[in-house]
Design an enzyme around this catalytic site. Structure first.
Site, PDB file in Angstrom:
ATOM      1  CG  HIS A 157      -1.919  -1.138   1.199  1.00 49.48           C
ATOM      2  ND1 HIS A 157      -2.536  -1.617   2.335  1.00 49.48           N
ATOM      3  CD2 HIS A 157      -2.381  -1.904   0.184  1.00 49.48           C
ATOM      4  CE1 HIS A 157      -3.336  -2.621   2.011  1.00 49.48           C
ATOM      5  NE2 HIS A 157      -3.252  -2.823   0.719  1.00 49.48           N
ATOM      6  CB  THR A 212      -3.783  -7.997   8.750  1.00 47.70           C
ATOM      7  OG1 THR A 212      -4.709  -7.425   7.812  1.00 47.70           O
ATOM      8  CG2 THR A 212      -3.624  -9.480   8.483  1.00 47.70           C
ATOM      9  CB  SER A 213      -8.952  -6.513  10.542  1.00 50.16           C
ATOM     10  OG  SER A 213      -8.788  -5.667   9.402  1.00 50.16           O
TER      11      SER A 213
HETATM   12  C1  BV8 Z   1      -8.264  -2.343  -5.207  1.00 46.84           C
HETATM   13  C2  BV8 Z   1      -3.044   2.893   2.531  1.00 46.84           C
HETATM   14  C3  BV8 Z   1      -8.674  -2.726  -7.492  1.00 46.84           C
HETATM   15  C4  BV8 Z   1      -3.628   4.219   2.834  1.00 46.84           C
HETATM   16  C5  BV8 Z   1      -4.825   1.215   2.633  1.00 46.84           C
HETATM   17  C6  BV8 Z   1     -15.541  -0.984  -3.875  1.00 46.84           C
HETATM   18  C7  BV8 Z   1     -14.870  -0.072  -4.689  1.00 46.84           C
HETATM   19  C8  BV8 Z   1     -13.494  -0.119  -4.842  1.00 46.84           C
HETATM   20  C9  BV8 Z   1     -12.775  -1.101  -4.194  1.00 46.84           C
HETATM   21  C10 BV8 Z   1     -13.451  -1.992  -3.391  1.00 46.84           C
HETATM   22  C11 BV8 Z   1     -14.804  -1.964  -3.225  1.00 46.84           C
HETATM   23  N1  BV8 Z   1     -15.157  -2.954  -2.370  1.00 46.84           N
HETATM   24  C12 BV8 Z   1     -14.061  -3.613  -1.984  1.00 46.84           C
HETATM   25  C13 BV8 Z   1     -13.033  -3.041  -2.613  1.00 46.84           C
HETATM   26  C14 BV8 Z   1     -11.698  -3.414  -2.505  1.00 46.84           C
HETATM   27  C15 BV8 Z   1     -11.091  -2.500  -1.434  1.00 46.84           C
HETATM   28  C16 BV8 Z   1     -11.365  -3.157  -0.112  1.00 46.84           C
HETATM   29  O1  BV8 Z   1     -10.815  -4.203   0.150  1.00 46.84           O
HETATM   30  N2  BV8 Z   1     -12.217  -2.520   0.709  1.00 46.84           N
HETATM   31  C17 BV8 Z   1     -12.535  -3.157   1.990  1.00 46.84           C
HETATM   32  C18 BV8 Z   1     -12.563  -2.108   3.090  1.00 46.84           C
HETATM   33  C19 BV8 Z   1     -13.868  -3.877   1.828  1.00 46.84           C
HETATM   34  N3  BV8 Z   1      -9.689  -2.515  -1.760  1.00 46.84           N
HETATM   35  C20 BV8 Z   1      -9.193  -1.539  -2.525  1.00 46.84           C
HETATM   36  O2  BV8 Z   1      -9.789  -0.560  -2.895  1.00 46.84           O
HETATM   37  C21 BV8 Z   1      -7.743  -1.777  -2.931  1.00 46.84           C
HETATM   38  N4  BV8 Z   1      -7.633  -1.560  -4.341  1.00 46.84           N
HETATM   39  O3  BV8 Z   1      -9.004  -3.230  -4.874  1.00 46.84           O
HETATM   40  O4  BV8 Z   1      -8.002  -1.989  -6.529  1.00 46.84           O
HETATM   41  C22 BV8 Z   1     -10.018  -2.076  -7.648  1.00 46.84           C
HETATM   42  C23 BV8 Z   1     -10.073  -0.777  -8.057  1.00 46.84           C
HETATM   43  C24 BV8 Z   1     -11.340  -0.184  -8.262  1.00 46.84           C
HETATM   44  C25 BV8 Z   1     -12.510  -0.933  -7.990  1.00 46.84           C
HETATM   45  C26 BV8 Z   1     -12.424  -2.240  -7.515  1.00 46.84           C
HETATM   46  C27 BV8 Z   1     -11.170  -2.814  -7.334  1.00 46.84           C
HETATM   47  C28 BV8 Z   1      -6.839  -0.803  -2.216  1.00 46.84           C
HETATM   48  C29 BV8 Z   1      -6.753  -1.182  -0.772  1.00 46.84           C
HETATM   49  C30 BV8 Z   1      -5.640  -0.369  -0.126  1.00 46.84           C
HETATM   50  C31 BV8 Z   1      -6.243   0.753   0.685  1.00 46.84           C
HETATM   51  N5  BV8 Z   1      -5.172   1.458   1.396  1.00 46.84           N
HETATM   52  N6  BV8 Z   1      -3.826   1.867   3.229  1.00 46.84           N
HETATM   53  C32 BV8 Z   1      -3.453   4.606   4.265  1.00 46.84           C
HETATM   54  O5  BV8 Z   1      -2.944   3.800   5.079  1.00 46.84           O
HETATM   55  O6  BV8 Z   1      -3.817   5.750   4.571  1.00 46.84           O
HETATM   56  S1  BV8 Z   1      -5.575  -0.043   3.467  1.00 46.84           S
HETATM   57  C33 BV8 Z   1      -5.474   0.170   5.134  1.00 46.84           C
HETATM   58  O7  BV8 Z   1      -6.122  -0.978   5.677  1.00 46.84           O
HETATM   59  C34 BV8 Z   1      -4.077   0.121   5.746  1.00 46.84           C
HETATM   60  O8  BV8 Z   1      -3.029  -0.031   4.835  1.00 46.84           O
HETATM   61  C35 BV8 Z   1      -4.119  -1.127   6.602  1.00 46.84           C
HETATM   62  O9  BV8 Z   1      -2.920  -1.747   6.677  1.00 46.84           O
HETATM   63  C36 BV8 Z   1      -5.081  -1.908   5.814  1.00 46.84           C
HETATM   64  C37 BV8 Z   1      -5.629  -3.136   6.365  1.00 46.84           C
HETATM   65  O10 BV8 Z   1      -6.009  -2.884   7.685  1.00 46.84           O
HETATM   66  P1  BV8 Z   1      -5.191  -3.714   8.803  1.00 46.84           P
HETATM   67  O11 BV8 Z   1      -3.735  -3.546   8.540  1.00 46.84           O
HETATM   68  O12 BV8 Z   1      -5.719  -5.078   8.854  1.00 46.84           O
HETATM   69  O13 BV8 Z   1      -5.502  -2.881  10.090  1.00 46.84           O
HETATM   70  P2  BV8 Z   1      -6.831  -2.969  10.976  1.00 46.84           P
HETATM   71  O14 BV8 Z   1      -6.833  -1.757  11.845  1.00 46.84           O
HETATM   72  O15 BV8 Z   1      -8.004  -3.254  10.097  1.00 46.84           O
HETATM   73  O16 BV8 Z   1      -6.613  -4.265  11.878  1.00 46.84           O
HETATM   74  C38 BV8 Z   1      -5.556  -4.297  12.808  1.00 46.84           C
HETATM   75  C39 BV8 Z   1      -5.528  -5.702  13.352  1.00 46.84           C
HETATM   76  O17 BV8 Z   1      -4.424  -5.805  14.259  1.00 46.84           O
HETATM   77  C40 BV8 Z   1      -6.779  -6.077  14.147  1.00 46.84           C
HETATM   78  O18 BV8 Z   1      -7.238  -7.349  13.700  1.00 46.84           O
HETATM   79  C41 BV8 Z   1      -6.286  -6.148  15.599  1.00 46.84           C
HETATM   80  O19 BV8 Z   1      -6.935  -7.169  16.318  1.00 46.84           O
HETATM   81  C42 BV8 Z   1      -4.836  -6.509  15.400  1.00 46.84           C
HETATM   82  N7  BV8 Z   1      -3.951  -6.106  16.496  1.00 46.84           N
HETATM   83  C43 BV8 Z   1      -4.083  -5.064  17.345  1.00 46.84           C
HETATM   84  N8  BV8 Z   1      -3.031  -5.039  18.204  1.00 46.84           N
HETATM   85  C44 BV8 Z   1      -2.227  -6.088  17.863  1.00 46.84           C
HETATM   86  C45 BV8 Z   1      -2.801  -6.769  16.777  1.00 46.84           C
HETATM   87  N9  BV8 Z   1      -2.249  -7.850  16.225  1.00 46.84           N
HETATM   88  C46 BV8 Z   1      -1.083  -8.285  16.745  1.00 46.84           C
HETATM   89  N10 BV8 Z   1      -0.454  -7.684  17.775  1.00 46.84           N
HETATM   90  C47 BV8 Z   1      -0.999  -6.591  18.364  1.00 46.84           C
HETATM   91  N11 BV8 Z   1      -0.366  -6.001  19.402  1.00 46.84           N
END
Ligand code: BV8
Ligand code: ZN
Length: 256
Positions: free
Chosen positions: A120, A193-194
């Site tokens: 990303h 990661t979630s």
């Molecule tokens: C794409 C950079 C092709 C920016 C990020 C509708 C229209 C368009 C796209 C979509 C759509 N529907 C779905 C999609 C696909 C979309 C997507 O997946 N959406 C999701 C929300 C449903 N994806 C995209 O758009 C991707 N591109 O698909 O292109 C395309 C194009 C057009 C149309 C269709 C397809 C782009 C995705 C990238 C987005 N950019 N980040 C920024 O950071 O500002 S993503 C963002 O979320 C971060 O990078 C982050 O890393 C990432 C994932 O989140 P996590 O890392 O998992 O973090 P989270 O907070 O969620 O979870 C933390 C976890 O850690 C928890 O589980 C917690 O329990 C755990 N934790 C906590 N403490 C600890 C721990 N674990 C271990 N130890 C600890 N101590």
């Protein structure tokens, strides 16, 4: 105390190629709020998924730029934690190691990991929204022009963080190398990661589809937990150093 299965310790110590996917959770113990945790202070009223989009930037470039400025300053003020260092140690112990991250904070590199696949992007890098050129003198541009966001010195386009926003495609080379590693490694870790964001979240499923043992390291369960071979349900900062010390006992004496 989370028990680490002996079978996993053996698999790791004998692994030829380990692949790891990390998310925001691995940086949590460094003090970086995870992506979906309630944002703190000024930003608490914003949903990151609404801000991390090209539409948000087009509608309000100053707001989005200032959000990333806040995150850049936060990230530069924290240190990698024991989980980042444990992965750098693991990479030194196995013949082949592929580190894939969704994070944009650059903490893996600061912990000594190299060859990090940044799916990303990275908020430390800035590029032009229009021509895509990387800007290396952002501070200077910001100070001399006083513009927020500053503008590209080649085409006067708006500068933006070099990250992948929702709706934007991931760098093809990075994604291909990540897919390749998730299908050819002999042990796959999904850490902090979630498992909600695609296509990154499909990597553990790729490993599982090849019957590669897959480990989830997360205090919470995720949509992928049910399919995992091993679950280490605790903080990465505690579990990863333990795992490394158990897999390579002599290395812990060396570092003591
Ligand atoms: C794409 C950079 C092709 C920016 C990020 C509708 C229209 C368009 C796209 C979509 C759509 N529907 C779905 C999609 C696909 C979309 C997507 O997946 N959406 C999701 C929300 C449903 N994806 C995209 O758009 C991707 N591109 O698909 O292109 C395309 C194009 C057009 C149309 C269709 C397809 C782009 C995705 C990238 C987005 N950019 N980040 C920024 O950071 O500002 S993503 C963002 O979320 C971060 O990078 C982050 O890393 C990432 C994932 O989140 P996590 O890392 O998992 O973090 P989270 O907070 O969620 O979870 C933390 C976890 O850690 C928890 O589980 C917690 O329990 C755990 N934790 C906590 N403490 C600890 C721990 N674990 C271990 N130890 C600890 N101590
Ligand atoms: Zn430009």
């Amino acid at each position: 105390m989370v028990a680490i299965p002996n079978e996993l310790i053996e698999l790791l110590s004998e692994a030829n190629h380990v692949a790891v996917l990390t998310g925001a959770g691995i940086s949590a113990e460094s003090g970086v709020p995870t992506f979906r945790e309630a944002q703190t202070g000024l930003w608490s009223r914003y949903d990151p998924e609404q801000l991390a989009t090209p539409e948000a930037f087009a509608n309000n470039p100053r707001l989005v730029w200032e959000w990333y400025d806040w995150r850049r300053q936060l990230v530069s003020s924290v240190e990698p934690n024991t989980a980042h260092y444990a992965l750098a140690e693991m990479a030194a112990r196995v013949p082949k190691f592929t580190l894939i991250t969704q994070n944009v904070d650059g903490l893996h590199q600061r912990a000594g990991s190299d060859g990090v696949i940044e799916l990303h992007g990275n908020i430390v890098r800035t590029k032009c929204f229009d021509c895509g050129r990387i800007a290396y003198n952002v501070q200077e541009l910001q100070e001399t022009s006083g513009q927020v966001p500053p503008r590209c010195e080649y085409c006067a386009g708006l500068l933006r963080p070099d990250v992948v926003w929702f709706g934007e495609t991931l760098p093809a080379d990075a994604l291909n190398r990540a897919y390749d590693a998730s299908r050819n490694c002999d042990l796959f870790f999904s850490i902090g990661t979630s498992g909600l964001v695609y296509p990154a979240a499909s990597l553990p499923a790729q490993a599982l589809s090849q019957n590669i043992p897959t480990v989830e390291v997360n205090p919470q369960s995720t949509p992928l937990s049910g399919a995992m071979t091993f679950i280490l349900a605790g903080p990465a900062g505690e579990l990863l150093p333990q795992l490394v010390a158990l897999a390579w006992p002599h290395s812990s004496q060396e570092t003591e």
